[in-house]
Structures are given as structure tokens and as C-alpha cells.
Write a protein that holds these residues in place. Structure first.
Motif, PDB file in Angstrom:
ATOM      1  N   ALA A  72       1.805   3.932 -10.900  1.00  0.00           N
ATOM      2  CA  ALA A  72       2.198   2.093 -12.440  1.00  0.00           C
ATOM      3  C   ALA A  72       0.756   1.137 -11.806  1.00  0.00           C
ATOM      4  O   ALA A  72      -0.204   0.667 -12.109  1.00  0.00           O
ATOM      5  CB  ALA A  72       3.190   1.422 -11.568  1.00  0.00           C
ATOM      6  N   GLY A  73       1.365   1.398  -9.872  1.00  0.00           N
ATOM      7  CA  GLY A  73      -0.754   0.972  -9.704  1.00  0.00           C
ATOM      8  C   GLY A  73      -1.846   1.098 -10.467  1.00  0.00           C
ATOM      9  O   GLY A  73      -2.615   0.482 -10.986  1.00  0.00           O
ATOM     10  N   ALA A  74      -2.459   2.376 -10.724  1.00  0.00           N
ATOM     11  CA  ALA A  74      -3.943   3.471 -10.981  1.00  0.00           C
ATOM     12  C   ALA A  74      -3.241   2.894 -12.423  1.00  0.00           C
ATOM     13  O   ALA A  74      -4.699   2.730 -13.285  1.00  0.00           O
ATOM     14  CB  ALA A  74      -3.031   4.645 -10.473  1.00  0.00           C
ATOM     15  N   GLY A  75      -2.513   3.343 -12.700  1.00  0.00           N
ATOM     16  CA  GLY A  75      -2.644   2.904 -14.104  1.00  0.00           C
ATOM     17  C   GLY A  75      -2.412   1.280 -14.580  1.00  0.00           C
ATOM     18  O   GLY A  75      -3.356   1.102 -15.522  1.00  0.00           O
ATOM     19  N   CYS A 121       2.781  10.795 -20.563  1.00  0.00           N
ATOM     20  CA  CYS A 121       2.136   9.433 -21.115  1.00  0.00           C
ATOM     21  C   CYS A 121       0.890   9.186 -21.747  1.00  0.00           C
ATOM     22  O   CYS A 121       0.404   8.424 -23.248  1.00  0.00           O
ATOM     23  CB  CYS A 121       1.107   8.583 -19.958  1.00  0.00           C
ATOM     24  N   ALA A 122       0.114  11.118 -21.807  1.00  0.00           N
ATOM     25  CA  ALA A 122      -0.622  11.145 -22.887  1.00  0.00           C
ATOM     26  C   ALA A 122      -0.470  11.216 -24.280  1.00  0.00           C
ATOM     27  O   ALA A 122      -1.035  11.082 -25.277  1.00  0.00           O
ATOM     28  CB  ALA A 122      -0.959  12.753 -22.691  1.00  0.00           C
ATOM     29  N   VAL A 123       1.068  11.960 -25.084  1.00  0.00           N
ATOM     30  CA  VAL A 123       1.759  11.724 -25.881  1.00  0.00           C
ATOM     31  C   VAL A 123       1.379  10.487 -26.645  1.00  0.00           C
ATOM     32  O   VAL A 123       0.711   9.937 -27.513  1.00  0.00           O
ATOM     33  CB  VAL A 123       3.006  12.144 -26.467  1.00  0.00           C
ATOM     34  N   GLY A 169       5.921   6.990  -7.806  1.00  0.00           N
ATOM     35  CA  GLY A 169       5.753   5.633  -8.453  1.00  0.00           C
ATOM     36  C   GLY A 169       5.052   4.722  -9.153  1.00  0.00           C
ATOM     37  O   GLY A 169       4.621   4.303  -9.369  1.00  0.00           O
ATOM     38  N   ARG A 170       5.174   3.884  -8.412  1.00  0.00           N
ATOM     39  CA  ARG A 170       4.694   2.670  -7.090  1.00  0.00           C
ATOM     40  C   ARG A 170       3.163   2.653  -7.649  1.00  0.00           C
ATOM     41  O   ARG A 170       2.457   2.285  -7.902  1.00  0.00           O
ATOM     42  CB  ARG A 170       4.590   1.997  -6.249  1.00  0.00           C
ATOM     43  N   LYS A 171       2.662   4.015  -6.775  1.00  0.00           N
ATOM     44  CA  LYS A 171       1.165   4.557  -6.834  1.00  0.00           C
ATOM     45  C   LYS A 171       0.624   4.473  -8.424  1.00  0.00           C
ATOM     46  O   LYS A 171      -0.232   4.257  -8.130  1.00  0.00           O
ATOM     47  CB  LYS A 171       0.921   5.288  -6.418  1.00  0.00           C
ATOM     48  N   ALA A 205       6.519   0.821 -18.999  1.00  0.00           N
ATOM     49  CA  ALA A 205       5.457   2.264 -18.055  1.00  0.00           C
ATOM     50  C   ALA A 205       5.603   2.141 -16.309  1.00  0.00           C
ATOM     51  O   ALA A 205       6.109   2.847 -16.180  1.00  0.00           O
ATOM     52  CB  ALA A 205       4.714   3.416 -18.571  1.00  0.00           C
ATOM     53  N   ALA A 206       4.759   1.204 -16.611  1.00  0.00           N
ATOM     54  CA  ALA A 206       4.711   0.632 -15.181  1.00  0.00           C
ATOM     55  C   ALA A 206       5.214   0.191 -14.254  1.00  0.00           C
ATOM     56  O   ALA A 206       5.832   0.649 -13.079  1.00  0.00           O
ATOM     57  CB  ALA A 206       2.783  -0.533 -15.079  1.00  0.00           C
ATOM     58  N   LEU A 207       6.233  -0.713 -15.016  1.00  0.00           N
ATOM     59  CA  LEU A 207       7.308  -0.939 -14.285  1.00  0.00           C
ATOM     60  C   LEU A 207       8.494  -0.202 -14.031  1.00  0.00           C
ATOM     61  O   LEU A 207       8.957   0.158 -13.325  1.00  0.00           O
ATOM     62  CB  LEU A 207       8.109  -2.457 -15.513  1.00  0.00           C
ATOM     63  N   ALA A 208       9.036   0.433 -15.362  1.00  0.00           N
ATOM     64  CA  ALA A 208      10.022   1.859 -14.983  1.00  0.00           C
ATOM     65  C   ALA A 208       9.350   2.596 -13.743  1.00  0.00           C
ATOM     66  O   ALA A 208       9.870   2.883 -12.984  1.00  0.00           O
ATOM     67  CB  ALA A 208      10.099   2.982 -16.622  1.00  0.00           C
ATOM     68  N   LEU A 209       8.060   3.318 -13.770  1.00  0.00           N
ATOM     69  CA  LEU A 209       7.219   4.370 -13.194  1.00  0.00           C
ATOM     70  C   LEU A 209       7.688   2.939 -11.578  1.00  0.00           C
ATOM     71  O   LEU A 209       7.911   3.711 -10.240  1.00  0.00           O
ATOM     72  CB  LEU A 209       5.967   4.474 -13.147  1.00  0.00           C
TER      73      LEU A 209
END
Length: 181
Positions: free
Chosen positions: A62-65, A134-136, A58-60, A46-50
Motif C-alpha cells: 500500500a505504501g509503495a502504491g 491492479c493491472a486490470v 499489504g502495508r508495504k 485499494a491501498a486502504l484494503a491492502l
């Protein structure tokens, strides 16, 4: 002390009820969820896709996640788990053959749940609708951990708390760093 005994008895009943939950959905979806989140594969994908498709936001996100997930896993697996020696639920309560493949580590807290919630809750402030998506699977992870016999419900709830705390640290880190200067 009766309150603690009542809580333990209630948790055992809930765990047994989750273990006996035999629906087509649970038989199909929950093993796939377990496979997807093993070694954080789903969250890294998911982080890679974001990061690849989501532009700066999306990069922000992904980094936070990834930061939330890493902090949650560290707190759960390297700090809290070694302090606890809680046995996993008895194998006899579960029909699933995969219950034999459980780890030998303490069941308290659920590291998978902590990672899922840490990732999801860290993304949500950056990109709310992605956090909602992502909550799902994060909720499915929490259900799967009890259903599979890996954890008691309180292990999962504690994993949620650890994940939320990790996401809070990610959110507070920039402000904390500014104050340190």
C-alpha cells in the motif's frame, strides 16, 4: 517530417476508431471505471484494503502504491502538463455526452493513466499477484481515457511511461537513500 505527419494521422485514425467503439461492455464498464478512478478513489481504496487486511506485506505494498501514484501524478500534472499545451481530441469525434465535461487542461500526458500505472507498478514487486489484479483496472483506465475523448493514445502511452518511471523511483529510493548517508 513526413514521419511525424504520418504518426499524427495514424493517431487521429486510432482515436476516431476508439471513439466509435460501441460495445455493451464499453458502455457499461468504462464510465464506471472513470468514476472509480476520479480523484484516485479506486487506488486509495485499494491501498486502504491492502494496509488493513494484508498484514506487513499489504502495508508495504500500500505504501509503495501510494508513493508511486503520488510521484506519477506530480510528474504528470505539475511538471509535464504545464509544459505542454496540447488540445484534447475534437468533441465532434465522440458520441458520448460526457465529452462535454472534459477538463480544460492540456491533454498531454494522461494523469489518470500515470497514477494507475504508478500505483500498480509500484505494488507489483512487493506483492506480484496483487499487482496483476491492479493491472486490470489500470488497463481499463488507459482505454477509457481515449474512448471518452479525454486523450489521444500518445497521451496515454506517455502516462504509462510516467507511471513506470514513478514506480522505478519508488523501488530505487531505499538504495538511493543508503548511498546518500
Amino acid at each position: 517530417m513526413n514521419v511525424l505527419a504520418d504518426l499524427r494521422a495514424g493517431e487521429r485514425r486510432l482515436t476516431k476508431r476508439m471513439a466509435s467503439w460501441d460495445s455493451p461492455w464499453a458502455r457499461r464498464v468504462l464510465p464506471a471505471v472513470e468514476e472509480a478512478v476520479e480523484h484516485t478513489k479506486l487506488w486509495c481504496a485499494a491501498a486502504l484494503a491492502l494496509g488493513t487486511l494484508g498484514g506487513w506485506r499489504g502495508r508495504k505494498a500500500a505504501g509503495a502504491g501510494l508513493a508511486g501514484m503520488a510521484i506519477a501524478e506530480t510528474i504528470s500534472n505539475a511538471v509535464v502538463k504545464p509544459l505542454s499545451d496540447r488540445r484534447r481530441p475534437p468533441k465532434e469525434w465522440f458520441q458520448d455526452q460526457d465529452v462535454q465535461d472534459r477538463p480544460d487542461s492540456s491533454s498531454f500526458p494522461s494523469g489518470h493513466t500515470a497514477a494507475a500505472v504508478g500505483f500498480t507498478a509500484a505494488i507489483a514487486p512487493v506483492w506480484p499477484w496483487v499487482g496483476a489484479v491492479c493491472a486490470v483496472p489500470a488497463v481499463a483506465v488507459a482505454a477509457q481515457r481515449v474512448h471518452s475523448g479525454a486523450h489521444y493514445p500518445s497521451d496515454v502511452v506517455t502516462g504509462v511511461v510516467v507511471g513506470l518511471a514513478a514506480a522505478g523511483l519508488v523501488r530505487a529510493a531505499p538504495r538511493l537513500l543508503l548511498h546518500l548517508r
